[in-house]
Design a protein around this motif. Structure first.
Motif, PDB file in Angstrom:
ATOM      1  N   GLY A  70      28.106   9.351  66.838  1.00 35.69           N
ATOM      2  CA  GLY A  70      28.371   8.210  67.706  1.00 35.69           C
ATOM      3  C   GLY A  70      29.000   8.591  69.026  1.00 35.69           C
ATOM      4  O   GLY A  70      29.716   7.785  69.636  1.00 35.69           O
ATOM      5  N   TYR A  71      28.726   9.809  69.491  1.00 36.61           N
ATOM      6  CA  TYR A  71      29.281  10.315  70.743  1.00 36.61           C
ATOM      7  C   TYR A  71      28.172  10.556  71.761  1.00 36.61           C
ATOM      8  O   TYR A  71      26.997  10.671  71.396  1.00 36.61           O
ATOM      9  N   VAL A  72      28.574  10.661  73.019  1.00 36.29           N
ATOM     10  CA  VAL A  72      27.662  11.045  74.093  1.00 36.29           C
ATOM     11  C   VAL A  72      28.317  12.151  74.910  1.00 36.29           C
ATOM     12  O   VAL A  72      29.545  12.262  74.970  1.00 36.29           O
ATOM     13  N   GLU A  73      27.497  12.970  75.535  1.00 31.54           N
ATOM     14  CA  GLU A  73      27.962  13.945  76.513  1.00 31.54           C
ATOM     15  C   GLU A  73      27.367  13.580  77.860  1.00 31.54           C
ATOM     16  O   GLU A  73      26.157  13.363  77.967  1.00 31.54           O
ATOM     17  N   GLN A  74      28.217  13.518  78.889  1.00 30.03           N
ATOM     18  CA  GLN A  74      27.758  13.187  80.232  1.00 30.03           C
ATOM     19  C   GLN A  74      28.442  14.099  81.240  1.00 30.03           C
ATOM     20  O   GLN A  74      29.545  14.591  81.003  1.00 30.03           O
ATOM     21  N   HIS A 112      35.138   2.771  68.513  1.00 29.36           N
ATOM     22  CA  HIS A 112      35.352   4.043  67.846  1.00 29.36           C
ATOM     23  C   HIS A 112      36.313   4.955  68.620  1.00 29.36           C
ATOM     24  O   HIS A 112      36.531   6.096  68.212  1.00 29.36           O
ATOM     25  N   PHE A 113      36.880   4.449  69.722  1.00 25.11           N
ATOM     26  CA  PHE A 113      37.733   5.266  70.576  1.00 25.11           C
ATOM     27  C   PHE A 113      39.184   5.137  70.146  1.00 25.11           C
ATOM     28  O   PHE A 113      39.701   4.029  69.965  1.00 25.11           O
ATOM     29  N   SER A 114      39.844   6.271  70.010  1.00 24.40           N
ATOM     30  CA  SER A 114      41.239   6.288  69.572  1.00 24.40           C
ATOM     31  C   SER A 114      42.203   5.844  70.655  1.00 24.40           C
ATOM     32  O   SER A 114      43.350   5.483  70.369  1.00 24.40           O
ATOM     33  N   GLY A 115      41.757   5.907  71.923  1.00 21.37           N
ATOM     34  CA  GLY A 115      42.647   5.630  73.032  1.00 21.37           C
ATOM     35  C   GLY A 115      43.246   6.882  73.646  1.00 21.37           C
ATOM     36  O   GLY A 115      43.912   6.817  74.676  1.00 21.37           O
ATOM     37  N   THR A 116      42.993   8.035  73.030  1.00 23.27           N
ATOM     38  CA  THR A 116      43.520   9.310  73.532  1.00 23.27           C
ATOM     39  C   THR A 116      42.421  10.100  74.214  1.00 23.27           C
ATOM     40  O   THR A 116      41.336  10.276  73.663  1.00 23.27           O
ATOM     41  N   THR A 117      42.689  10.581  75.410  1.00 21.55           N
ATOM     42  CA  THR A 117      41.760  11.425  76.153  1.00 21.55           C
ATOM     43  C   THR A 117      42.400  12.785  76.394  1.00 21.55           C
ATOM     44  O   THR A 117      43.519  12.864  76.913  1.00 21.55           O
ATOM     45  N   LEU A 118      41.683  13.829  75.998  1.00 19.94           N
ATOM     46  CA  LEU A 118      42.107  15.209  76.225  1.00 19.94           C
ATOM     47  C   LEU A 118      41.401  15.725  77.472  1.00 19.94           C
ATOM     48  O   LEU A 118      40.170  15.746  77.525  1.00 19.94           O
ATOM     49  N   VAL A 119      42.160  16.151  78.463  1.00 15.39           N
ATOM     50  CA  VAL A 119      41.586  16.664  79.698  1.00 15.39           C
ATOM     51  C   VAL A 119      41.839  18.172  79.736  1.00 15.39           C
ATOM     52  O   VAL A 119      42.982  18.611  79.857  1.00 15.39           O
ATOM     53  N   GLU A 120      40.755  18.957  79.618  1.00 16.71           N
ATOM     54  CA  GLU A 120      40.890  20.410  79.538  1.00 16.71           C
ATOM     55  C   GLU A 120      40.603  21.081  80.865  1.00 16.71           C
ATOM     56  O   GLU A 120      39.583  20.819  81.497  1.00 16.71           O
ATOM     57  N   TRP A 121      41.487  21.975  81.239  1.00 19.37           N
ATOM     58  CA  TRP A 121      41.276  22.846  82.391  1.00 19.37           C
ATOM     59  C   TRP A 121      40.349  23.956  81.919  1.00 19.37           C
ATOM     60  O   TRP A 121      40.744  24.831  81.165  1.00 19.37           O
ATOM     61  N   GLN A 122      39.085  23.918  82.348  1.00 18.37           N
ATOM     62  CA  GLN A 122      38.099  24.889  81.877  1.00 18.37           C
ATOM     63  C   GLN A 122      38.554  26.326  82.180  1.00 18.37           C
ATOM     64  O   GLN A 122      39.041  26.622  83.274  1.00 18.37           O
ATOM     65  N   ARG A 141      36.326  13.385  64.560  1.00 16.11           N
ATOM     66  CA  ARG A 141      36.889  12.596  63.455  1.00 16.11           C
ATOM     67  C   ARG A 141      38.068  11.747  63.923  1.00 16.11           C
ATOM     68  O   ARG A 141      38.334  10.671  63.364  1.00 16.11           O
ATOM     69  N   ALA A 142      38.778  12.185  64.985  1.00 13.54           N
ATOM     70  CA  ALA A 142      39.903  11.410  65.503  1.00 13.54           C
ATOM     71  C   ALA A 142      39.452  10.289  66.427  1.00 13.54           C
ATOM     72  O   ALA A 142      40.206   9.338  66.651  1.00 13.54           O
ATOM     73  N   GLY A 143      38.246  10.413  66.982  1.00 13.61           N
ATOM     74  CA  GLY A 143      37.772   9.407  67.923  1.00 13.61           C
ATOM     75  C   GLY A 143      38.313   9.587  69.329  1.00 13.61           C
ATOM     76  O   GLY A 143      38.332   8.646  70.124  1.00 13.61           O
ATOM     77  N   HIS A 144      38.759  10.805  69.655  1.00 15.01           N
ATOM     78  CA  HIS A 144      39.268  11.072  70.998  1.00 15.01           C
ATOM     79  C   HIS A 144      38.116  11.264  71.990  1.00 15.01           C
ATOM     80  O   HIS A 144      36.986  11.563  71.609  1.00 15.01           O
ATOM     81  N   ALA A 145      38.428  11.144  73.254  1.00 12.28           N
ATOM     82  CA  ALA A 145      37.527  11.567  74.323  1.00 12.28           C
ATOM     83  C   ALA A 145      38.001  12.921  74.838  1.00 12.28           C
ATOM     84  O   ALA A 145      39.198  13.210  74.839  1.00 12.28           O
ATOM     85  N   TRP A 146      37.032  13.734  75.261  1.00 15.25           N
ATOM     86  CA  TRP A 146      37.340  15.054  75.821  1.00 15.25           C
ATOM     87  C   TRP A 146      36.721  15.138  77.206  1.00 15.25           C
ATOM     88  O   TRP A 146      35.558  14.755  77.403  1.00 15.25           O
ATOM     89  N   VAL A 147      37.492  15.631  78.176  1.00 14.15           N
ATOM     90  CA  VAL A 147      37.025  15.780  79.549  1.00 14.15           C
ATOM     91  C   VAL A 147      37.267  17.218  79.978  1.00 14.15           C
ATOM     92  O   VAL A 147      38.408  17.707  79.932  1.00 14.15           O
ATOM     93  N   GLY A 148      36.219  17.923  80.386  1.00 12.00           N
ATOM     94  CA  GLY A 148      36.346  19.291  80.870  1.00 12.00           C
ATOM     95  C   GLY A 148      36.237  19.322  82.384  1.00 12.00           C
ATOM     96  O   GLY A 148      35.277  18.795  82.961  1.00 12.00           O
ATOM     97  N   VAL A 149      37.206  19.959  83.043  1.00 13.12           N
ATOM     98  CA  VAL A 149      37.290  19.952  84.497  1.00 13.12           C
ATOM     99  C   VAL A 149      37.052  21.360  85.041  1.00 13.12           C
ATOM    100  O   VAL A 149      37.716  22.317  84.631  1.00 13.12           O
ATOM    101  N   SER A 150      36.118  21.490  85.964  1.00 15.94           N
ATOM    102  CA  SER A 150      35.875  22.750  86.670  1.00 15.94           C
ATOM    103  C   SER A 150      36.778  22.779  87.895  1.00 15.94           C
ATOM    104  O   SER A 150      36.418  22.269  88.948  1.00 15.94           O
ATOM    105  N   ALA A 151      37.935  23.399  87.751  1.00 14.69           N
ATOM    106  CA  ALA A 151      38.943  23.346  88.805  1.00 14.69           C
ATOM    107  C   ALA A 151      38.996  24.597  89.662  1.00 14.69           C
ATOM    108  O   ALA A 151      39.563  24.557  90.756  1.00 14.69           O
ATOM    109  N   GLN A 152      38.400  25.707  89.185  1.00 17.51           N
ATOM    110  CA  GLN A 152      38.612  26.987  89.857  1.00 17.51           C
ATOM    111  C   GLN A 152      37.341  27.544  90.496  1.00 17.51           C
ATOM    112  O   GLN A 152      36.224  27.289  90.042  1.00 17.51           O
ATOM    113  N   ARG A 153      37.557  28.354  91.528  1.00 10.02           N
ATOM    114  CA  ARG A 153      36.469  28.895  92.327  1.00 10.02           C
ATOM    115  C   ARG A 153      35.488  29.720  91.491  1.00 10.02           C
ATOM    116  O   ARG A 153      34.259  29.581  91.654  1.00 10.02           O
TER     117      ARG A 153
END
Length: 460
Positions: A70-74, A112-122, A141-153
């Motif tokens: 029940g997830y999507v990747e965008q 299905h969203f837990s309300g928690t978003t994890l934002v990862e510094w790639q 299984r927790a229903g979290h959202a994950w966000v990956g950020v391209s921050a570096q050169r």
């Protein structure tokens, strides 16, 4: 599309602990609000859209069947203007235009969203973006959202070469003026603001795009290894000059801040990363866990990334280490537990449990080990407490070998001596995992996985 500014008012801080759902900072000014383009078209090879060069697909797109869960990747392009900071916190630039990419893996439906978003510094240590802390099993299984950020050169430059059509417009250097990642700190926090833009103002309708309208209640910044180092600079030296964005921070297999701030800090280290008995004390804003037998980069991550590297890089790297590499102690199980504690710490003011540190000999350099060669002290998962192999955080050899730890299965004679009956082995695994669950160092779902492995035999 331009986001509305974040309309959060300063919230009450009681006894030094943020109240549930509290964010200490206000929005960026309207002229600093980041803009998004996307979601971009194209999925992994085999999709009809991916046959067109201009679509391709997100680099290092996960092979996990997200739809089944029940997830999507965008993927999005994130644009704005960022201030630049040197590693000592000195502001060296203001309002520099940037464009980068953000990858989102989230529940398809709000229910299905837990309300928690994890934002990862790639992480870019390998020369390209790596979602080092993407743990599909625990996130889904927790229903979290994950966000990956391209921050570096380094990561952005590799993306531009990998697909000029998809990523050619990306730039986090201000047109080559700031090549030491001076903009990275502001780029990362603005990605966090983009996730918070999906949160309604004063109970009103959501206007966000990045999370598809999901309403983030708790926003956690996470980073591993080199990315943890960058986040340490952000927390210690840059954050005091900015309006806070994230509710809490997790620094994994890397350094952690020394500044005491309003946002709680959780540090999780493998055995590889603990090199001295001198360590900071736990406080009401800081917690540190050390995992016996775990490696900075262990078996689970290598297995996950191998087919992705074959697909996107034309081959997975091989290593000639001095000892058999890749500890199989699942540090990611401990990290998953840490995230849940960090979430509760933010939302309810409940501090995480402490954990026993790894033990050192009198010389302050050598780790204490038992007769089997296993490190003493630390969080002792069942793979160490009831071992079927020598798993350590140590190794040597070429390139990254020192980060991989070791894994040497015990021979049959040793297994028979330690566990005359398989049922006795399974019973001891259950006891060890129950103790870790009760201590708060392991989630019940991961204990069940360990039980399945134990029932299967000497798989570890």
């Amino acid at each position: 599309m331009r986001f509305s500014p974040r309309g959060l008012v300063p919230l009450v801080i009681a006894f030094g602990v943020l109240l549930p759902g509290a964010h200490a900072g206000a929005a960026a000014p309207p002229d600093r609000a980041p803009q998004l383009v996307g979601p971009l078209p194209g999925t992994v090879p085999g999709d009809r859209l991916a046959e067109r060069v201009e679509d391709t697909y997100p680099f290092f797109s996960t092979p996990v069947d997200l739809a089944a869960a029940g997830y999507v990747e965008q993927e999005f392009h994130l644009s704005g203007t960022a201030d630049g900071y040197a590693v000592d916190g000195t502001r060296v630039a203001a309002g520099v235009p940037y464009t980068t990419r953000v990858v989102v893996r989230r529940p398809a439906h709000a229910r299905h969203f837990s309300g928690t978003t994890l934002v990862e510094w790639q992480n870019v240590t390998a020369g390209y973006d790596l979602d080092a802390l993407w743990n599909a099993e625990s996130v889904l299984r927790a229903g979290h959202a994950w966000v990956g950020v391209s921050a570096q050169r380094v990561g952005v430059d590799q993306l531009r070469g990998w697909s000029p059509a998809r990523y050619g417009a990306l730039d986090v250097t201000g047109g080559g003026r700031f090549t030491a990642d001076e903009l990275s700190y502001d780029v990362f926090t603005q990605a966090g603001r983009a996730a918070l833009a999906d949160r309604p103002r004063d109970g009103g309708p959501s206007s966000g795009v990045l999370l598809g309208g999901l309403r983030t209640r708790t926003l956690l910044a996470i980073g591993a290894s080199q990315s943890a180092g960058r986040m340490t600079v952000l927390y210690d030296r840059v954050l005091p000059q900015q309006e806070p964005v994230f509710d809490g921070y997790a620094f994994v297999v890397g350094p952690a801040p020394t500044r005491v701030g309003a946002e709680p800090v959780f540090q999780v280290l493998s055995e590889t990363d603990v090199t001295s008995p001198r360590r900071p004390a736990d406080t009401d804003r800081f917690r540190r866990w050390e995992v016996a037998g775990g490696a900075h980069s262990g078996h689970e991550g290598q297995v996950y990334r191998e087919p992705i590297a074959e697909r996107d890089l034309g081959g997975a790297p091989t290593y000639a280490c001095d000892r058999p590499p890749f500890s199989r102690v699942p540090v990611h199980h401990v990290t998953a537990a840490a995230y849940e504690h960090l979430r509760r710490w933010v939302e309810h003011g409940t501090p995480p449990p402490a954990a026993r540190p790894l033990e050192f000999e009198a010389d302050g350099v050598t780790k204490k080990r038992d007769a089997l060669g296993l490190a003493l002290g630390g969080i002792r998962l069942s793979q160490v407490a009831v071992p079927t192999a020598l798993n350590t955080g140590d190794n040597s050899g070429e390139t990254f070998c020192r980060l991989f730890g070791t894994h040497v299965p015990f021979d049959r004679a040793t297994l028979d001596r330690l566990y005359p009956e398989h049922a006795g082995y399974v019973s001891r695994v259950v006891s060890a995992d129950v103790a870790n669950v009760r201590a708060g160092h392991l989630l019940p779902a991961d204990a069940k996985r360990n039980l399945r492995d134990a029932l299967a035999g000497w798989s570890r």
